[in-house]
Scaffold this motif. Structure first.
Motif: not given
Length: 208
Positions: A120-131, A149-155
């Protein structure tokens, strides 16, 4: 200090809804209240907010149901991501405002997060990279829409990692290609790298 509702909302959105094992299950208000140390009232309030975002479905006499994203919803999510991220890459590459240093720092941190324990931390970083790229455009409305879209993107990201053993390595390589193109100021290459990244995730999610 967070209110009970804010605490419940953050916990549900970032921990419960992104857990692949919770998909297609009903939530227990009391169990969640006990877990995070609040009463059931803020749990209900948080669930109402999540229902308004279509992240849970409230079923009379049964409670809140976490419905898995359908194939159509996955395709629409990836399409929306592509539209916003490609625009951000094009604009910032053309203007020379791409936040490459910040994105490089996020990518370096993400590369240290390996294995299931940090999924989950990996995917949170993924979202921050794009955001971070989207925020650099300076369009507040666009950033708000992307954040929604964050909730759906992380899921989606977490599920893709569960389904593909090598997905972490692939994500890091895909992010590196996006960053390299932005560093070079090559908008066409950056957009192509974003497309490839999003299509790879979509292909994994729709394969099941």
């Amino acid at each position: 200090m967070q209110s009970g509702r804010e605490k419940a909302y953050a916990y549900l959105k970032d921990s419960v809804l992104t857990d692949p094992e919770m998909q297609d299950r009903f939530l227990s208000e009391q169990e969640i209240a006990d877990r995070i140390g609040v009463s059931r009232t803020p749990i209900r309030e948080a669930l109402l907010l999540l229902a308004a975002e279509d992240l849970v479905r409230l079923v009379p006499k049964r409670g809140a149901h976490i419905a898995p994203l359908s194939g159509r919803e996955i395709r629409e999510l990836m399409e929306m991501r592509g539209l916003i991220e490609r625009f951000a890459a094009q604009r910032t590459a053309d203007d020379g405002t791409a936040p490459v240093d910040e994105m490089a720092d996020i990518l370096a941190h993400q590369a240290t997060l390996r294995g299931e324990a940090t999924t989950k931390e990996f995917i949170d970083a993924d979202h921050r990279f794009h955001a971070t790229l989207v925020a650099a455009v300076g369009n507040t409305l666009m950033s708000r829409q992307y954040d929604a879209l964050r909730g759906r993107q992380i899921w989606a990201g977490v599920l893709a990692l569960y389904r593909s053993r090598n997905r972490q390595d692939e994500v890091l390589a895909e992010h590196r290609r996006i960053l390299d193109a932005l560093v070079s100021g090559d908008a066409v290459a950056a957009c192509a790298a974003i497309d490839s990244h999003i299509k790879a995730t979509r292909r994994i999610l729709l394969a099941a």
